[in-house]
Motif scaffolding. Structure first.
Motif, PDB file in Angstrom:
ATOM      1  N   GLY A 106       0.662  -1.228  -0.182  1.00  0.00           N
ATOM      2  CA  GLY A 106       0.096   0.014   0.061  1.00  0.00           C
ATOM      3  C   GLY A 106       0.771   1.273   0.047  1.00  0.00           C
ATOM      4  O   GLY A 106       0.291   2.428  -0.030  1.00  0.00           O
ATOM      5  N   ALA A 107       2.092   1.313  -0.116  1.00  0.00           N
ATOM      6  CA  ALA A 107       3.093   2.473   0.371  1.00  0.00           C
ATOM      7  C   ALA A 107       2.727   3.383  -1.227  1.00  0.00           C
ATOM      8  O   ALA A 107       2.674   4.615  -1.070  1.00  0.00           O
ATOM      9  CB  ALA A 107       4.275   2.194   0.298  1.00  0.00           C
ATOM     10  N   ILE A 108       2.533   2.513  -2.281  1.00  0.00           N
ATOM     11  CA  ILE A 108       2.348   3.285  -3.564  1.00  0.00           C
ATOM     12  C   ILE A 108       1.095   4.076  -3.598  1.00  0.00           C
ATOM     13  O   ILE A 108       0.733   4.845  -4.269  1.00  0.00           O
ATOM     14  CB  ILE A 108       2.423   2.663  -4.728  1.00  0.00           C
ATOM     15  CG1 ILE A 108       1.427   1.428  -4.928  1.00  0.00           C
ATOM     16  CG2 ILE A 108       4.050   1.854  -4.678  1.00  0.00           C
ATOM     17  CD1 ILE A 108       1.587   0.757  -6.339  1.00  0.00           C
ATOM     18  N   LYS A 109       0.054   3.581  -2.867  1.00  0.00           N
ATOM     19  CA  LYS A 109      -1.154   4.301  -2.684  1.00  0.00           C
ATOM     20  C   LYS A 109      -1.251   5.620  -1.773  1.00  0.00           C
ATOM     21  O   LYS A 109      -1.814   6.538  -2.045  1.00  0.00           O
ATOM     22  CB  LYS A 109      -2.266   3.342  -2.270  1.00  0.00           C
ATOM     23  CG  LYS A 109      -2.769   2.147  -3.151  1.00  0.00           C
ATOM     24  CD  LYS A 109      -3.899   1.456  -2.751  1.00  0.00           C
ATOM     25  CE  LYS A 109      -4.178   0.777  -3.908  1.00  0.00           C
ATOM     26  NZ  LYS A 109      -5.656  -0.290  -3.652  1.00  0.00           N
ATOM     27  N   ARG A 110      -0.206   5.422  -0.712  1.00  0.00           N
ATOM     28  CA  ARG A 110      -0.317   6.513   0.112  1.00  0.00           C
ATOM     29  C   ARG A 110       0.743   7.622  -0.362  1.00  0.00           C
ATOM     30  O   ARG A 110       0.305   9.038  -0.170  1.00  0.00           O
ATOM     31  CB  ARG A 110       0.502   6.135   1.533  1.00  0.00           C
ATOM     32  CG  ARG A 110      -0.450   5.261   2.192  1.00  0.00           C
ATOM     33  CD  ARG A 110       0.214   4.954   3.511  1.00  0.00           C
ATOM     34  NE  ARG A 110       1.447   4.157   3.499  1.00  0.00           N
ATOM     35  CZ  ARG A 110       1.579   2.990   3.563  1.00  0.00           C
ATOM     36  NH1 ARG A 110       0.362   2.207   3.436  1.00  0.00           N
ATOM     37  NH2 ARG A 110       2.898   2.228   3.439  1.00  0.00           N
ATOM     38  N   ASN A 111       1.598   7.334  -1.361  1.00  0.00           N
ATOM     39  CA  ASN A 111       2.332   8.511  -2.036  1.00  0.00           C
ATOM     40  C   ASN A 111       2.006   9.015  -3.300  1.00  0.00           C
ATOM     41  O   ASN A 111       2.431   9.995  -3.899  1.00  0.00           O
ATOM     42  CB  ASN A 111       4.013   7.982  -1.984  1.00  0.00           C
ATOM     43  CG  ASN A 111       4.034   6.999  -3.009  1.00  0.00           C
ATOM     44  OD1 ASN A 111       3.269   6.666  -3.846  1.00  0.00           O
ATOM     45  ND2 ASN A 111       5.303   6.135  -2.711  1.00  0.00           N
ATOM     46  N   LEU A 171      10.637   1.524  -9.971  1.00  0.00           N
ATOM     47  CA  LEU A 171      11.377   1.298  -8.897  1.00  0.00           C
ATOM     48  C   LEU A 171      11.061   2.138  -7.483  1.00  0.00           C
ATOM     49  O   LEU A 171      11.157   3.561  -7.893  1.00  0.00           O
ATOM     50  CB  LEU A 171      12.952   1.249  -9.108  1.00  0.00           C
ATOM     51  CG  LEU A 171      13.799   0.845  -8.107  1.00  0.00           C
ATOM     52  CD1 LEU A 171      13.512  -0.703  -7.690  1.00  0.00           C
ATOM     53  CD2 LEU A 171      15.261   1.220  -8.618  1.00  0.00           C
ATOM     54  N   THR A 172      10.941   1.794  -6.394  1.00  0.00           N
ATOM     55  CA  THR A 172      10.533   2.748  -5.597  1.00  0.00           C
ATOM     56  C   THR A 172      11.501   2.519  -4.215  1.00  0.00           C
ATOM     57  O   THR A 172      11.454   3.368  -3.291  1.00  0.00           O
ATOM     58  CB  THR A 172       9.404   2.481  -4.678  1.00  0.00           C
ATOM     59  OG1 THR A 172       9.043   0.927  -4.198  1.00  0.00           O
ATOM     60  CG2 THR A 172       8.147   2.892  -5.889  1.00  0.00           C
ATOM     61  N   THR A 174      12.012   7.197  -3.876  1.00  0.00           N
ATOM     62  CA  THR A 174      12.336   6.639  -2.810  1.00  0.00           C
ATOM     63  C   THR A 174      12.354   7.739  -1.369  1.00  0.00           C
ATOM     64  O   THR A 174      12.818   7.249  -0.095  1.00  0.00           O
ATOM     65  CB  THR A 174      14.141   6.424  -2.786  1.00  0.00           C
ATOM     66  OG1 THR A 174      14.709   7.393  -3.103  1.00  0.00           O
ATOM     67  CG2 THR A 174      13.957   5.555  -4.184  1.00  0.00           C
ATOM     68  N   PHE A 175      12.101   8.893  -1.449  1.00  0.00           N
ATOM     69  CA  PHE A 175      12.254   9.829  -0.458  1.00  0.00           C
ATOM     70  C   PHE A 175      11.232   9.465   0.909  1.00  0.00           C
ATOM     71  O   PHE A 175      11.684   9.931   1.773  1.00  0.00           O
ATOM     72  CB  PHE A 175      11.837  11.338  -0.987  1.00  0.00           C
ATOM     73  CG  PHE A 175      12.723  11.884  -1.782  1.00  0.00           C
ATOM     74  CD1 PHE A 175      13.902  11.177  -2.134  1.00  0.00           C
ATOM     75  CD2 PHE A 175      12.674  13.112  -2.363  1.00  0.00           C
ATOM     76  CE1 PHE A 175      15.020  11.990  -2.906  1.00  0.00           C
ATOM     77  CE2 PHE A 175      13.242  13.979  -2.888  1.00  0.00           C
ATOM     78  CZ  PHE A 175      14.735  13.197  -3.491  1.00  0.00           C
ATOM     79  N   THR A 176      10.159   8.762   0.653  1.00  0.00           N
ATOM     80  CA  THR A 176       9.261   8.386   1.653  1.00  0.00           C
ATOM     81  C   THR A 176       9.482   7.271   2.552  1.00  0.00           C
ATOM     82  O   THR A 176       8.903   6.664   3.228  1.00  0.00           O
ATOM     83  CB  THR A 176       7.892   8.547   1.045  1.00  0.00           C
ATOM     84  OG1 THR A 176       7.621   7.486   0.080  1.00  0.00           O
ATOM     85  CG2 THR A 176       7.419   9.962   0.822  1.00  0.00           C
ATOM     86  N   LEU A 177      10.668   6.555   1.993  1.00  0.00           N
ATOM     87  CA  LEU A 177      10.817   5.110   2.732  1.00  0.00           C
ATOM     88  C   LEU A 177      11.398   5.645   4.030  1.00  0.00           C
ATOM     89  O   LEU A 177      12.277   6.420   4.323  1.00  0.00           O
ATOM     90  CB  LEU A 177      12.065   4.735   2.128  1.00  0.00           C
ATOM     91  CG  LEU A 177      11.946   3.870   0.753  1.00  0.00           C
ATOM     92  CD1 LEU A 177      13.034   3.368   0.083  1.00  0.00           C
ATOM     93  CD2 LEU A 177      11.032   2.720   0.923  1.00  0.00           C
TER      94      LEU A 177
END
Length: 388
Positions: A41-46, A140-141, A184-187
């Motif tokens: 779900g990270a790609i939905k949040r960002n 790529l994330t 990659t900034f939100t990792l």
């Protein structure tokens, strides 16, 4: 360069802040049905999910979703993906995420048209790829594995407690990969530094083999120095675009097969970590960090000159007045100091391992012979105890 090789890499890389702009044109090269594979779900949040879905919809694509791919992708998840591909006649698997998502996509790719038990054929018996594959592409994330530009796929069979890697022929490579460092900034920092050690480990696995003069070693030294420099900047400022972009590209190059050309290559650290991961489900890079230090302290004397070179050329160790052994150990000490500086894990206990697991991990670890010392299960157990 004393070992013959054939090098092929068909992946197209689109790199930079505007790299997603090419997705629409790339999608025109494939059929109507796309499997969108992603994590939890990270790609939905960002917001990346919405951006990708719009491009897919604007291109008239039918989208089949495979979500929930975990950090150590499981065989069960591969089976789920294979069933979706077969049911929907998927033309392209678009993996959006880190190396785990891309590894899972490649596993589905090679398995979807395999009429045998694909786990046994490809990850246990290591038989040649003998069936049609479904094309894979990636966005790529997370930088670390290099899966965006290679044909490797590491899968965990939870029931068998086996985490197995396989490098397939180049036709399994992603056809194209989109690399925007801003993704990659939100990792979380934990994932970022785990990826940093992962890319370093890929380079060291190739580096610590051979005794001849190989161009590849010079390339590896340069990449390691770049990673160390950029990692320190990224830890201080995770949104430093220059640092994150350098790390992303270094990661891609680190596990691009070009960094192993004319090298025997070790990979025993990875074999040990794979089984640590099979038992603990730990972050791959953190497991590598915990295993690497005791492993290198155990084998350094068998490849002493290369460890001296590593200390001097990568960590700038001044060898004046020191023996070769002292220089080599100073280089390993510098690696340990760097892992602590970045906040990487150096203890298996922190990763969830128990003392009871250690013999099981040691006895199930695949033993290779490309490095300076071929290990035994007993020696691996000693290393695990030191890593504990």
């Amino acid at each position: 360069m004393n070992i013959d090789f054939t090098y092929e890499n068909p992946t197209a890389i689109h790199f930079g802040k505007n790299s997603l702009d090419v997705l629409g044109d790339e999608l025109k090269k494939y059929g109507d049905t796309v499997m969108l594979a992603y994590g939890k779900g990270a790609i939905k949040r960002n917001g990346l999910y919405d951006s990708v879905m719009k491009i897919l919809q604007d291109g008239g694509k039918k989208v089949v979703e495979l979500s929930g791919i975990m950090a150590n992708p499981t065989y069960k998840k591969v089976v789920e993906g294979v069933e979706l591909v077969r049911k929907n006649n998927v033309d392209l698997i678009l993996a959006v995420g880190g190396g785990s998502v891309i590894d899972c996509a490649k596993a589905i790719s090679v398995s979807a048209h395999c009429e045998e038990d694909y786990w046994k054929r490809y990850w246990i018996d290591f038989k040649p790829l003998a069936n049609e594959v479904v094309p894979v592409a990636s966005i790529l994330t997370l930088a670390g594995t290099g899966s965006e530009m290679n044909a490797g796929s590491v899968i965990t069979n939870e029931e068998q407690k086996l985490k197995m890697g396989r490098v397939f022929p180049a036709n399994v490579n992603p056809k194209f990969s989109i690399l925007n460092p801003e993704y990659t900034f939100t990792l979380p920092k934990y994932q970022m530094v785990s990826g940093i050690f992962d890319m370093m480990s890929h380079l060291m696995e190739s580096y610590f083999s051979n005794e001849d003069d190989v161009t590849t070693d010079y390339l590896i030294e340069g990449l390691l120095r770049s990673i160390i420099h950029s990692a320190r900047k990224a830890v201080q400022d995770p949104k430093d675009y220059e640092a994150r972009s350098n790390l992303m590209w270094s990661s891609t190059l680190a596990m691009n097969p070009i960094m192993g050309l004319s090298k025997k290559q070790d990979w025993e650290v990875h074999m040990i970590e794979h089984q640590v991961g099979a038992y603990t489900d730990c972050a791959h890079g953190m497991g590598l960090a915990a295993v690497s230090l005791p492993y290198y302290r155990y084998i350094y004397s068998y490849g002493l000159d290369k460890f001296v070179r590593y200390a001097e050329n990568v960590w700038n160790i001044d060898g004046t007045g020191k023996t070769k052994e002292e220089i080599a150990l100073a280089g390993i000490d510098a690696l340990e100091a760097f892992t602590k500086e970045c906040g990487m894990v150096t203890s298996l206990k922190e990763l969830g391992a128990t003392e009871e697991m250690l013999p099981q991990i040691a006895n199930s670890t695949v033993i290779l012979d490309g490095g300076y010392k071929k290990m035994t299960a007993g020696e691996i157990l000693d290393i695990l105890k030191k890593a504990y």
